[in-house]
Write an enzyme that holds these catalytic residues in place. Structure first.
Site, PDB file in Angstrom:
ATOM      1  N   CYS A 116       0.804  -1.278   0.117  1.00 54.89           N
ATOM      2  CA  CYS A 116      -0.058  -0.161  -0.051  1.00 54.89           C
ATOM      3  C   CYS A 116       0.888   1.286   0.113  1.00 54.89           C
ATOM      4  CB  CYS A 116      -0.973   0.024   1.148  1.00 54.89           C
ATOM      5  SG  CYS A 116      -2.064  -1.310   0.992  1.00 54.89           S
ATOM      6  N   HIS A 256      -3.543   7.152   2.628  1.00 56.90           N
ATOM      7  CA  HIS A 256      -3.994   6.017   1.992  1.00 56.90           C
ATOM      8  C   HIS A 256      -5.428   5.314   2.422  1.00 56.90           C
ATOM      9  CE1 HIS A 256      -3.827   1.974   0.702  1.00 56.90           C
ATOM     10  NE2 HIS A 256      -3.831   1.211   1.913  1.00 56.90           N
ATOM     11  N   ASN A 286     -10.228  -0.014  -0.884  1.00 55.61           N
ATOM     12  CA  ASN A 286      -8.807  -0.163  -0.508  1.00 55.61           C
ATOM     13  C   ASN A 286      -8.104  -0.707  -2.075  1.00 55.61           C
ATOM     14  OD1 ASN A 286      -5.801  -0.359  -0.166  1.00 55.61           O
ATOM     15  ND2 ASN A 286      -6.172  -1.310   2.038  1.00 55.61           N
TER      16      ASN A 286
HETATM   17  O1  UT7 Z   1      -3.935  -1.251   3.441  1.00 53.43           O
HETATM   18  C1  UT7 Z   1      -3.036  -2.211   4.135  1.00 53.43           C
HETATM   19  C2  UT7 Z   1      -3.182  -1.874   5.309  1.00 53.43           C
HETATM   20  N1  UT7 Z   1      -4.550  -2.445   5.961  1.00 53.43           N
HETATM   21  C3  UT7 Z   1      -5.244  -1.790   6.806  1.00 53.43           C
HETATM   22  O2  UT7 Z   1      -4.656  -0.743   7.201  1.00 53.43           O
HETATM   23  C4  UT7 Z   1      -6.244  -2.606   7.478  1.00 53.43           C
HETATM   24  C5  UT7 Z   1      -6.251  -2.282   8.904  1.00 53.43           C
HETATM   25  N2  UT7 Z   1      -7.505  -3.151   9.593  1.00 53.43           N
HETATM   26  C6  UT7 Z   1      -8.684  -2.679   9.603  1.00 53.43           C
HETATM   27  O3  UT7 Z   1      -8.881  -1.577   9.109  1.00 53.43           O
HETATM   28  C7  UT7 Z   1      -9.630  -3.165  10.368  1.00 53.43           C
HETATM   29  O4  UT7 Z   1      -8.735  -4.221  11.521  1.00 53.43           O
HETATM   30  C8  UT7 Z   1     -10.544  -4.223   9.810  1.00 53.43           C
HETATM   31  C9  UT7 Z   1     -11.619  -3.454   8.948  1.00 53.43           C
HETATM   32  C10 UT7 Z   1      -9.947  -5.162   8.714  1.00 53.43           C
HETATM   33  C11 UT7 Z   1     -11.607  -4.955  10.919  1.00 53.43           C
HETATM   34  O5  UT7 Z   1     -12.062  -4.029  11.747  1.00 53.43           O
HETATM   35  P1  UT7 Z   1     -11.827  -4.167  13.360  1.00 53.43           P
HETATM   36  O6  UT7 Z   1     -12.867  -3.218  14.054  1.00 53.43           O
HETATM   37  O7  UT7 Z   1     -10.575  -4.145  13.444  1.00 53.43           O
HETATM   38  O8  UT7 Z   1     -12.653  -5.666  13.493  1.00 53.43           O
HETATM   39  P2  UT7 Z   1     -12.121  -7.179  14.448  1.00 53.43           P
HETATM   40  O9  UT7 Z   1     -11.192  -7.598  13.172  1.00 53.43           O
HETATM   41  O10 UT7 Z   1     -11.596  -6.669  15.749  1.00 53.43           O
HETATM   42  O11 UT7 Z   1     -13.356  -7.783  14.232  1.00 53.43           O
HETATM   43  C12 UT7 Z   1     -14.690  -7.227  15.184  1.00 53.43           C
HETATM   44  C13 UT7 Z   1     -15.615  -8.376  14.820  1.00 53.43           C
HETATM   45  C14 UT7 Z   1     -15.294  -9.761  15.053  1.00 53.43           C
HETATM   46  O12 UT7 Z   1     -16.128 -10.563  15.600  1.00 53.43           O
HETATM   47  P3  UT7 Z   1     -15.999 -10.810  17.195  1.00 53.43           P
HETATM   48  O13 UT7 Z   1     -14.754 -11.886  17.182  1.00 53.43           O
HETATM   49  O14 UT7 Z   1     -15.923  -9.764  18.017  1.00 53.43           O
HETATM   50  O15 UT7 Z   1     -17.487 -11.735  17.287  1.00 53.43           O
HETATM   51  C15 UT7 Z   1     -15.097 -10.232  13.551  1.00 53.43           C
HETATM   52  O16 UT7 Z   1     -15.373 -11.526  13.295  1.00 53.43           O
HETATM   53  O17 UT7 Z   1     -16.202  -8.170  13.907  1.00 53.43           O
HETATM   54  C16 UT7 Z   1     -16.292  -9.368  13.111  1.00 53.43           C
HETATM   55  N3  UT7 Z   1     -16.165  -9.285  11.494  1.00 53.43           N
HETATM   56  C17 UT7 Z   1     -17.223  -8.891  10.633  1.00 53.43           C
HETATM   57  N4  UT7 Z   1     -18.337  -8.804  10.961  1.00 53.43           N
HETATM   58  C18 UT7 Z   1     -19.345  -8.390   9.943  1.00 53.43           C
HETATM   59  C19 UT7 Z   1     -15.136  -9.090  11.015  1.00 53.43           C
HETATM   60  N5  UT7 Z   1     -15.533  -9.003   9.388  1.00 53.43           N
HETATM   61  C20 UT7 Z   1     -16.601  -8.637   9.336  1.00 53.43           C
HETATM   62  C21 UT7 Z   1     -17.556  -8.566   8.396  1.00 53.43           C
HETATM   63  N6  UT7 Z   1     -18.912  -8.266   8.701  1.00 53.43           N
HETATM   64  N7  UT7 Z   1     -17.223  -8.198   7.145  1.00 53.43           N
END
Ligand code: UT7
Length: 332
Positions: A116, A256, A286
């Protein structure tokens, strides 16, 4: 002799027609529009459809448009650098293919891989070729067909990424404009958190790697999120301090587009209000190396000569960085 700097003299983007909406993703994985919008800011992304269509297709469209817009003869281009993590194939470089399609027969060309942050890295590299005085026209392309490495059964990644490309022309100037400063960083110990497991020399493709879904982008989202928030904000603040800039001096932050919450945290840390932040994550998601040039393309008509811009990115590697540039021209 006056100091030579590299200035962006044109910008062009390309995004494929097909829009993959959150509603459509709801049919593929257990997710919903509300979760995606509130956690990421993304509403839809563009997807390149069709057989034998690689990142070069989008990169070449952006470069063709750029040549036309800037009135440049392709034979006058000295160098094309393409930043991508989704090259058409491991070799030759996607930049070679783009150069051939657009007729840049006298240029040389190569790819760089910094995920990225690829566009930032390539921009700084191109700028240095211009500063030596040996290159007059350098094209920097960011192009990624993320849909080719996204697992549409994995809700944690498939909602994030889209396809697209953007290209800028770099030319020399002796005015106090163009790329003023850059801080680029990398830390390979971040590899376990964001990578593609197979298909490289360590784990070449086998039936086993295919069956194990190892040819898709893998991300440990919450870990990457923490590193992204801290590092992107830190490096942007560092480049501002180094150049005696405060939030008031900045016309635009060009971040980004990985997550709206990371963008907001970076802007806050820099003391920059939301009206001065380029955002198009809602419509493209992204696009990896293409996010920054696609932002510049979308906002080009609002940019004025002399505007101070801070470009910032964070991505796989880990790689991250920030570039301070003074925009070179008024809207045409
Ligand atoms: O460009 C390269 C660099 N990349 C980035 O900068 C991305 C960095 N990361 C992120 O943007 C975020 O971490 C994500 C958008 C990928 C995820 O968001 P988050 O707030 O960190 O969520 P999480 O991974 O902590 O997951 C929270 C909950 C989980 O459920 P439980 O364990 O709390 O029951 C996930 O299973 O959300 C769940 N979850 C979803 N729910 C509905 C994960 N993906 C989804 C989804 N829809 N698509």
């Amino acid at each position: 002799m006056d100091k030579l700097r590299a200035m962006i003299t044109g910008i062009q983007g390309y995004v494929p027609e097909y829009r993959l909406t959150n509603k459509e993703l709801e049919k593929l994985v257990e997710t919903n529009d509300e979760w995606i919008v509130s956690r990421t800011g993304i509403k839809e992304r563009r997807i390149l459809k069709g057989e034998d269509q690689g990142s070069s297709v989008m990169g070449a469209e952006a470069v063709k448009g750029l040549l036309e817009k800037t009135g440049t003869d392709p034979l006058d281009v000295d160098l094309i650098i393409c930043a991508t993590v989704t090259p058409d194939m491991p070799f030759p470089a996607t930049a070679n293919i783009i150069a051939d399609i657009v007729g840049a027969k006298k240029s040389y060309s190569f790819d760089i891989g910094a995920a990225c942050s690829g566009f930032l890295y390539a921009l700084q590299m191109g700028s240095q070729f211009i500063q030596t005085g040996t290159h007059k026209k350098v094209i920097i392309v960011g192009a990624d067909k993320m849909s080719s490495i996204v697992n549409y059964q994995d809700r944690t990644t498939c909602i994030l990424f889209g396809d697209g490309a953007g290209a800028v022309m770099l030319e020399p100037t002796t005015e106090d404009l163009g790329i003023m400063d850059a801080i680029l960083r990398s830390d390979g110990s971040g590899a376990p958190y964001l990578h593609m497991k197979a298909g490289g020399s360590r784990r070449p493709a086998t039936q086993q790697t295919l069956d194990a879904n190892e040819h898709y982008a893998f991300q440990e989202g919450s870990t990457v999120f923490k590193f992204a928030v801290t590092n992107m904000a830190d490096v942007s603040a560092e480049v501002m301090e180094k150049n005696n800039l405060t939030g008031d001096d900045i016309a635009w932050l060009v971040p980004h587009q990985a997550n709206m919450r990371i963008i907001n945290a970076t802007a806050n840390r820099m003391g920059i209000g939301p009206d001065k932040v380029m955002i198009n994550i809602e419509k493209y998601g992204n696009t990896t190396a293409a996010t920054l040039p696609l932002c510049l393309w979308d906002y080009e008509s609002q940019l004025k000569k002399g505007d101070n811009l801070i470009l910032a990115a964070f991505g796989g590697g880990f790689t991250w960085g920030s570039i301070f540039l003074k925009w070179g021209y008024d809207p045409k």
